[in-house]
Write an enzyme that holds these catalytic residues in place. Structure first.
Site, short mmCIF file in Angstrom:
data_model
loop_
_atom_site.label_atom_id
_atom_site.label_comp_id
_atom_site.label_asym_id
_atom_site.label_seq_id
_atom_site.Cartn_x
_atom_site.Cartn_y
_atom_site.Cartn_z
N SER A 157 4.71 -3.23 1.11
CA SER A 157 4.59 -4.65 0.11
C SER A 157 5.92 -5.24 -0.66
CB SER A 157 3.60 -5.21 -0.18
OG SER A 157 2.99 -6.25 -0.59
N TYR A 172 -5.40 -5.89 -3.20
CA TYR A 172 -4.59 -5.56 -1.46
C TYR A 172 -2.53 -5.10 -2.39
CZ TYR A 172 -0.82 -6.30 1.96
OH TYR A 172 -0.20 -5.86 2.78
N LYS A 217 -2.22 -1.91 -2.21
CA LYS A 217 0.00 -1.52 -1.97
C LYS A 217 0.42 -0.48 -3.14
CE LYS A 217 0.18 -2.48 2.42
NZ LYS A 217 0.40 -1.13 3.13
N ASP A 254 -9.10 6.86 12.89
CA ASP A 254 -10.02 5.54 12.06
C ASP A 254 -9.91 6.59 10.19
OD1 ASP A 254 -11.71 4.69 9.81
OD2 ASP A 254 -13.73 5.08 10.49
#
Length: 299
Positions: A143, A157, A161, A64
């Site tokens: 990304s 997001y 990134k 995790d």
């Protein structure tokens, strides 16, 4: 020669595809995911079945990325089970969609925690070993949104990134003298085969949404449809896994710093080419050009 690899977030999407492709290429691969005895138990079983059917060394490990203790235990399991660790693939991530204003600071922090701080926890577990052996590869799944086209409603997001990319760039120079190489694989907007859009989160606070829906009705669906339309039909998400396999299989010192896998061509590669050139030129100007490639004693 096969390498020992750990991939975070390997229960589905790019991570699962890469884990299988790397195992097929002859590597020992630990597909890391959380809750292996609970909600991801079926994915553990799928990995075990794949390994048996294809006779490859694909294993799973509990990890995790939100827990330093979990990261420490996972790396210890890999070292104990395989006796080595050569490659760390930072793939774990979480996407949320919606008007940026609607997200609380705590919700943005949670995205950052997974996509950015998670890589730091894993690095703090794995890097002491890689530094001691003076060779290795840290491979980051970035990304194109960090420098290319950025449609709205994906800001948390995209911001996370971008932060991860900045961290990867800094780490690259700081690890070079330990013989540790860095590659950033930069996927474009693959709207199928990754589960990003299907499992993405949404803002818990709904009060602001009607105002945005009035002006931007159905925007998220439009974004997903138009991104899907940009990508060629013969461009599966497995292209990212193929790129990872090629990078891992390349000799130390010959791996590219950045690899784009973007069938839709949103412009990120062009911008990154300039940014990476300027980075190299600047390090050279200040007399630190040796940090552009790994060169530890073992390397």
């Amino acid at each position: 020669m096969g390498k020992t690899i750990v991939i975070t977030g390997a229960g589905s999407g790019f991570g699962a595809l890469a884990a299988r492709a790397l195992a097929d290429a002859g590597h020992t691969v630990y597909a890391a995911m959380r809750d292996t005895a609970g909600r991801n138990a079926s994915r553990v079983a799928e990995a075990e079945a794949y390994a048996a059917e294809h006779q490859v060394d694909l294993r799973t490990v509990e990890l995790d990325v939100l827990s330093q203790e979990s990261a420490d235990a996972a790396v210890a399991t890999v070292l104990s089970g395989a006796g080595a660790l050569d490659v760390v693939v930072h793939n774990a991530g979480h996407m949320v969609t919606g008007p940026t204003e609607a997200f609380t600071p705590e919700e943005l922090a949670a995205v950052y925690d997974t996509n950015v701080l998670g890589t730091q926890r894993v690095n703090r577990s794995a890097l002491p070993h890689l530094r001691a052996q003076e060779h290795g590869l840290v491979l980051w799944i970035g990304s194109t949104s960090t420098r290319g086209g950025t449609p709205p409603y994906l800001a948390p997001y995209f911001a996370a990134k971008a932060a991860m990319d900045a961290l990867a760039v800094s780490y690259a120079a700081e690890l070079a003298r330990f013989g540790i190489e860095t590659t950033i694989v930069v996927p474009g907007a693959f709207t199928s085969g990754t589960n990003h859009f299907a499992t993405g989160g949404h803002p818990a606070e709904q009060a602001v949404l009607p105002a945005y829906e009035e002006r931007y009705a159905g925007l998220m669906d439009q974004v997903a449809q138009r991104l899907a339309a940009l990508a060629p039909a013969d461009a599966p998400a497995s292209l990212v896994a193929d790129a990872i396999v090629e990078v891992v299989g390349s000799p130390l010192g010959e791996r590219p710093f950045r690899v784009h896998v973007d069938p839709a061509n949103d412009g990120s590669e062009e911008v990154s080419r300039v940014a990476d050139r300027i980075r190299a030129e600047f390090l050279t100007r200040i007399g630190l050009d040796d940090l552009l490639a790994p060169h530890g004693t073992a390397a």
